[in-house]
Design a protein around this motif. Structure first.
Motif, mmCIF file in Angstrom:
data_model
loop_
_atom_site.group_PDB
_atom_site.id
_atom_site.type_symbol
_atom_site.label_atom_id
_atom_site.label_comp_id
_atom_site.label_asym_id
_atom_site.label_seq_id
_atom_site.Cartn_x
_atom_site.Cartn_y
_atom_site.Cartn_z
ATOM 1 N N VAL A 6 -1.761 -6.070 -10.150
ATOM 2 C CA VAL A 6 -1.420 -4.875 -9.379
ATOM 3 C C VAL A 6 -2.713 -4.111 -9.125
ATOM 4 C CG1 VAL A 6 -0.074 -2.744 -9.297
ATOM 5 C CG2 VAL A 6 0.837 -4.743 -10.513
ATOM 6 N N VAL A 59 -0.978 -5.334 1.694
ATOM 7 C CA VAL A 59 0.336 -5.373 1.045
ATOM 8 C C VAL A 59 0.952 -6.759 1.112
ATOM 9 C CG1 VAL A 59 2.704 -4.506 1.171
ATOM 10 C CG2 VAL A 59 0.796 -2.919 1.420
ATOM 11 N N VAL A 106 0.986 -11.400 -1.275
ATOM 12 C CA VAL A 106 2.033 -11.280 -2.302
ATOM 13 C C VAL A 106 2.044 -12.421 -3.304
ATOM 14 C CG1 VAL A 106 3.512 -9.931 -0.769
ATOM 15 C CG2 VAL A 106 3.746 -12.430 -0.840
ATOM 16 N N TYR A 166 4.102 -11.865 -7.352
ATOM 17 C CA TYR A 166 3.386 -11.438 -8.555
ATOM 18 C C TYR A 166 1.988 -10.904 -8.247
ATOM 19 C CZ TYR A 166 7.214 -13.680 -10.989
ATOM 20 O OH TYR A 166 8.469 -14.011 -11.423
ATOM 21 N N SER A 167 1.634 -10.810 -6.977
ATOM 22 C CA SER A 167 0.393 -10.150 -6.567
ATOM 23 C C SER A 167 0.791 -8.919 -5.772
ATOM 24 C CB SER A 167 -0.468 -11.082 -5.707
ATOM 25 O OG SER A 167 -0.959 -12.156 -6.461
ATOM 26 N N VAL A 168 0.520 -7.758 -6.333
ATOM 27 C CA VAL A 168 0.956 -6.500 -5.736
ATOM 28 C C VAL A 168 -0.284 -5.706 -5.331
ATOM 29 C CG1 VAL A 168 2.324 -4.408 -6.052
ATOM 30 C CG2 VAL A 168 2.938 -6.518 -7.283
ATOM 31 N N ASN A 169 -0.346 -5.340 -4.057
ATOM 32 C CA ASN A 169 -1.488 -4.583 -3.556
ATOM 33 C C ASN A 169 -1.026 -3.290 -2.912
ATOM 34 O OD1 ASN A 169 -3.958 -6.325 -3.938
ATOM 35 N ND2 ASN A 169 -2.601 -7.785 -2.907
ATOM 36 N N LEU A 204 5.438 3.383 -8.463
ATOM 37 C CA LEU A 204 5.333 1.924 -8.529
ATOM 38 C C LEU A 204 5.197 1.350 -9.938
ATOM 39 C CD1 LEU A 204 2.941 1.326 -5.498
ATOM 40 C CD2 LEU A 204 5.409 0.955 -5.578
ATOM 41 N N LEU A 217 7.614 -1.789 -11.699
ATOM 42 C CA LEU A 217 6.948 -3.085 -11.691
ATOM 43 C C LEU A 217 6.812 -3.640 -13.100
ATOM 44 C CD1 LEU A 217 4.142 -2.489 -9.021
ATOM 45 C CD2 LEU A 217 6.075 -4.059 -8.818
ATOM 46 N N VAL A 266 5.831 -1.654 -0.329
ATOM 47 C CA VAL A 266 5.621 -2.330 -1.619
ATOM 48 C C VAL A 266 6.919 -2.357 -2.415
ATOM 49 C CG1 VAL A 266 4.431 -2.168 -3.840
ATOM 50 C CG2 VAL A 266 3.153 -1.794 -1.728
ATOM 51 N N ARG A 267 7.609 -1.243 -2.490
ATOM 52 C CA ARG A 267 8.871 -1.203 -3.226
ATOM 53 C C ARG A 267 9.898 -2.139 -2.602
ATOM 54 N NH1 ARG A 267 10.117 3.182 -6.656
ATOM 55 N NH2 ARG A 267 12.244 3.247 -5.828
ATOM 56 N N PHE A 313 8.742 -5.888 -3.488
ATOM 57 C CA PHE A 313 8.540 -6.329 -4.868
ATOM 58 C C PHE A 313 9.606 -5.860 -5.853
ATOM 59 C CE2 PHE A 313 4.350 -6.565 -2.943
ATOM 60 C CZ PHE A 313 3.901 -7.795 -3.382
#
Length: 666
Positions: free
Chosen positions: A220, A236, A239, A247-250, A269, A273, A425-426, A429
Motif C-alpha cells: 500500500v 490506482v 492492482v 494486493y497492490s494498492v496505490n 483506507l 485494507l 481505491v475503496r 479493493f
C-alpha cells in the motif's frame, strides 16, 4: 504509555557503516548528515542511547543468498565490481566496459552513482531490515533473546527504506532493496502474510514490482501522483497481476496536498485494507519527503501530517498483528529541519516514550549552522518545485507552527480530487462489507436512514421482523434491522469468513455495519447464537456519486450451511419491504468471495450460482464497464430497479452502468 517494559519491546537497529551510504555534498541523499543529526537529537531527548543494548539490535550484512532473494546474481556481481574504483592505469577498453556496466544496471544516470564500497554498505542496509523483520517474526536470523518477552515487537531501522531498487537495476538512490530482501526472506522461512505500507512521497515501485503477483504480500503506497514526480508510477489501476491481483494498492495524491486531506485519505483506507488482508506483520516505510519543506517533492504536509501515519500504524499493528511492526526510513531531503524531527517522533511512538515540546537548545545550536550553510541551495531547489513561500527559519519545536504554512490556494480542488481517488481505491479493493463497516464521512445523510427510523421508530429497541426456517441441519432464525446490542450477543460460525478471512473479524464488521444509521443488516443465526449468514443493504459508495436512492446488496452464508436453500430464503426475506420499490438495488458478485474454491466449483460456475440467486429476486445482469467487472471478466453485475423509481433516475443509473467511466475524474 511510557515505561521500561514497553521500551524493551522496541529496538533501534543501526551500524556506523550505514553513514557511508552517501553520494556527496552536491547530492540530495546524504545519509551521514541526517542520521548523525537524528541520533544526536534522540540522545539529547534521552529516548535512546547508543550504549543501551536493550534499546538496540545488532546489525549484520545480508549474505549473497539473502540478496538473491530480491536481486539477480548478475546485478549483484555488477554492484560488487562497481564498488571498486577504476584504477588510474585502466585501459580504454576497461573504461568502456565500466561505462556500459553503469548504464546497464542503473548507475549511469546521475541519480544513483556508483560508490566506493557500495556493495558492503548496501548489503549492511539490507541486512539491517532483514534482521529487524526476522526478530519480530521470531526467525533465527533475528537473533536470540533471553525469553520470548525480551523479543522485540517493534524495530526501527532508520538506515533502511530503499524502496526503488529493482531486481536488476539501481534506481532512485537505491542499490539493494532492503525491504524486498527482508519480506522475501520471511516468505521463504514462514507462512506469514506481510503488509507493506509506504508513506514516502515517491511511489514504492521497487517493492511493488517484487511482489506484484504474490497474494501473501499486500503493498500500500500513499504518494504524490507520478504525473510530475519520479518514478512516474503508482497509478490506482496498478492492482497486481495473476493471483496477486488486488494486493497492490496505490493512492496517488495531488501535488500540494495538505495535512487535512492526507489524514482523511489515510483514515478512509488503512483500517479496512488491514482488516480485509489480515496480515501477520506490518513493515512501514516512513520517508518524510512529503513535508512542505522538502526540496524534491510537491506535497505540503507539516509534522502533524508526517506523524499521523506513525500513530495509525502503531495502532493497526497491535489491533491486527499482535504488535509485530518494523519501520524503516527512506526519503527525506531537508536533512536538518525535517528528517531528525520526523524520525525522532517515529522512535518515540514505537518505544512509547514522550518527547518534549521544544527541541533541545544544544541540538539547535549544533545543527542550525549546518542548515544555514546549505540554505541558499535548498531554497533554490524548493522554488524550482513551486514552493517559493517556504519560510527560511530553523524550527525550535517538534511540531510545526501553523503560521509557517499558509493555506494552499487550491485546497478545495486538491481535496476533492483526493476524495475521488479514495472512492476509486475503496471501490476496487474493498468488499461491500468492508466499505459499510468502515464508512467514509458522507456529505449528506442517506434517505434509507430516515426510512429505517420511520419503520422502526427506535432502532435499538424497536421491533425487527423475525422468521424461522427449518433446514436439514436444524432451525435457523432470520432477523432484519439487527441492532448492535443483539449482534454483540451472537458469535460467528467457524466458516463465516468470505469477506474478512477470519470469523472473529467478520463479527467485528457486522457490528460496524449494525452501528451505521443508513445500513440494514439481516442475520441468519441458530438457536444457540451462531451467525451462519447475513445480508446487508447500504448506500452505494462514492463511485456512484450523484445517483439518488441507489443501494448495494451483499450476501454471505457460512460454508458449513450451504446447499440448504438458506441464501435464497434469506435474500428474499431481506428484500420483502415494499419501501425498497423506491430504490435501485445492485450487487457485484464474485469479486469479493475468495472462499468459492472450497466449494469445488469453477469460477464461472460460481458466477452462475450468484446470478441465479439474485435473479430469483428480480435482479437482472447488466453488461458494464464498472471497474470490478471490466478488470475481472468472470465477475458479474446485477441490479433491480424498483417499480416506483422515476424514469430520470433509472436512466441516469443505466447510463452510468453502460457507459465507460471517466477514470481520469477519479
Amino acid at each position: 504509555m511510557s515505561g521500561t517494559s514497553s521500551q524493551h519491546r522496541a529496538r533501534l537497529i543501526f551500524d556506523p557503516i550505514e553513514l557511508r551510504y552517501d553520494f556527496g555534498a552536491q547530492h540530495p541523499f546524504q545519509q551521514d548528515n541526517r542520521l548523525k543529526a537524528l541520533f544526536d537529537l534522540l540522545e539529547l531527548c534521552n529516548i535512546w542511547r547508543t550504549v543501551d543494548a536493550q534499546m538496540s539490535l545488532p546489525l549484520r550484512a545480508a549474505t549473497m543468498e539473502e540478496l538473491q532473494l530480491a536481486h539477480s546474481p548478475e546485478y549483484i556481481a555488477a554492484v560488487q565490481r562497481l564498488s571498486s574504483p577504476l584504477p588510474a592505469e585502466a585501459s580504454a577498453g576497461e573504461r568502456e566496459a565500466r561505462g556500459q556496466l553503469t548504464l546497464r544496471y542503473g548507475f549511469g544516470d546521475g541519480d544513483t552513482p556508483a560508490l566506493p564500497g557500495m556493495h558492503e554498505i548496501a548489503a549492511h542496509a539490507a541486512g539491517g531490515t532483514l534482521v529487524a523483520l526476522s526478530a519480530v517474526m521470531g526467525l533465527a536470523e533475528g537473533g536470540k533473546f533471553a525469553s520470548e518477552e525480551q523479543r522485540p515487537l517493534h524495530v526501527f531501522h532508520p538506515g533502511g527504506g530503499f524502496h526503488h531498487a529493482w531486481e536488476e537495476r539501481a534506481s532512485g538512490f537505491c542499490v539493494y532493496n532492503d525491504i524486498a530482501v527482508a519480506i522475501a526472506h520471511v516468505l521463504q522461512s514462514s507462512e506469514a502474510k506481510v503488509l507493506y505500507l509506504d508513506f514516502d512521497a515517491h511511489h514504492g515501485d521497487g517493492v511493488q514490482r517484487a511482489f506484484y503477483d504474490d497474494p501473501r504480500v499486500m503493498t500500500v503506497s500513499l504518494h504524490e501522483t507520478g504525473r510530475y514526480l519520479f518514478p512516474g508510477t503508482g497509478d490506482v489501476l496498478e492492482v497486481g497481476n495473476g493471483s496477486g491481483r488486488g494486493y497492490s494498492v496505490n493512492v496517488p495524491l495531488e501535488a500540494f496536498t495538505e495535512d487535512g486531506s492526507y489524514i482523511d485519505v489515510m483514515n478512509s483506507l488503512l483500517s479496512p485494507l488491514v482488516a480485509s488482508f489480515a496480515p501477520d506483520v506490518i513493515i512501514s516505510q516512513h520517508g518524510c519527503d512529503a513535508h512542505a519543506w522538502d526540496p524534491l517533492t510537491h506535497l505540503s504536509l507539516t509534522m502533524r501530517g508526517i506523524q499521523a501515519p506513525m500513530q495509525a500504524v502503531h495502532e493497526l499493528a497491535h489491533t491486527y498483528c499482535q504488535g509485530r511492526w518494523v519501520a524503516v526510513g527512506g526519503g527525506g531531503y531537508d536533512l536538518f529541519r525535517v528528517v531528525p524531527r520526523a524520525w525522532s517522533m517515529l522512535w518515540a511512538e514505537m518505544s512509547e516514550q514522550r518527547l518534549p515540546e521544544a527541541l533541545p537548545e544544544a541540538w539547535i545550536k549544533r545543527w542550525q549552522p549546518a542548515w544555514e550553510a546549505t540554505q541558499k541551495e535548498e531554497l533554490a531547489a524548493q522554488q524550482v518545485m513551486g514552493k517559493s513561500s517556504v519560510p527560511s527559519s530553523f524550527p525550535t519545536t517538534f511540531l510545526d507552527k501553523i503560521e509557517d504554512f499558509p493555506q494552499q490556494p487550491r485546497r478545495w480542488e486538491i481535496s476533492r480530487t483526493n476524495r475521488h481517488t479514495v472512492a476509486l481505491v475503496r471501490h476496487l479493493f474493498m468488499s461491500s462489507y468492508m466499505r459499510q463497516a468502515f464508512p467514509v464521512e458522507r456529505r449528506r445523510t442517506s434517505p434509507l436512514a430516515d426510512l429505517f427510523d420511520l419503520l422502526h421508530m427506535n432502532r435499538e429497541t424497536g421491533p425487527s421482523r423475525i422468521r424461522m426456517l427449518d433446514t436439514k441441519k436444524g432451525p435457523v432464525f432470520l432477523r432484519d434491522f439487527c441492532p448492535p446490542s443483539f449482534v454483540e450477543r451472537l458469535r460467528p460460525d467457524s466458516e463465516l469468513r468470505a469477506f474478512a478471512r477470519l470469523p472473529e473479524r467478520e463479527h467485528q464488521l457486522l457490528l460496524g455495519i449494525a452501528r451505521s444509521p443508513d445500513c440494514a443488516l439481516t442475520l441468519g443465526y441458530t438457536p444457540s447464537g451462531e451467525i451462519i449468514g447475513e445480508v446487508t443493504i447500504a448506500p452505494a459508495d462514492e463511485w456512484w456519486e450523484g445517483i439518488e436512492n441507489l443501494y448495494e446488496v451483499a450476501i454471505e452464508v457460512s460454508s458449513n450451511w450451504r446447499s440448504l436453500g438458506i441464501a435464497s430464503k434469506m435474500l428474499a426475506f431481506a428484500l420483502e419491504l415494499d419501501a425498497l420499490e423506491d430504490m435501485i438495488l445492485f450487487a457485484v458478485g464474485l469479486s469479493w468471495h475468495w472462499d468459492f474454491e472450497g466449494l469445488g466449483l469453477s469460477i464461472y460456475r460460481y458466477r452462475e450460482l450468484i446470478s441465479r440467486l439474485f435473479s430469483s429476486q428480480g435482479f437482472k445482469e447488466y453488461p458494464t464497464t464498472e471497474p470490478n467487472v471490466s478488470m475481472e471478466p468472470a465477475n458479474v453485475f446485477l441490479a433491480r430497479i424498483g417499480n416506483r423509481v422515476d424514469q430520470r433516475t433509472a436512466n441516469q443509473f443505466l447510463n452510468r452502468v453502460l457507459s465507460a467511466p471517466n477514470l481520469a475524474r477519479l
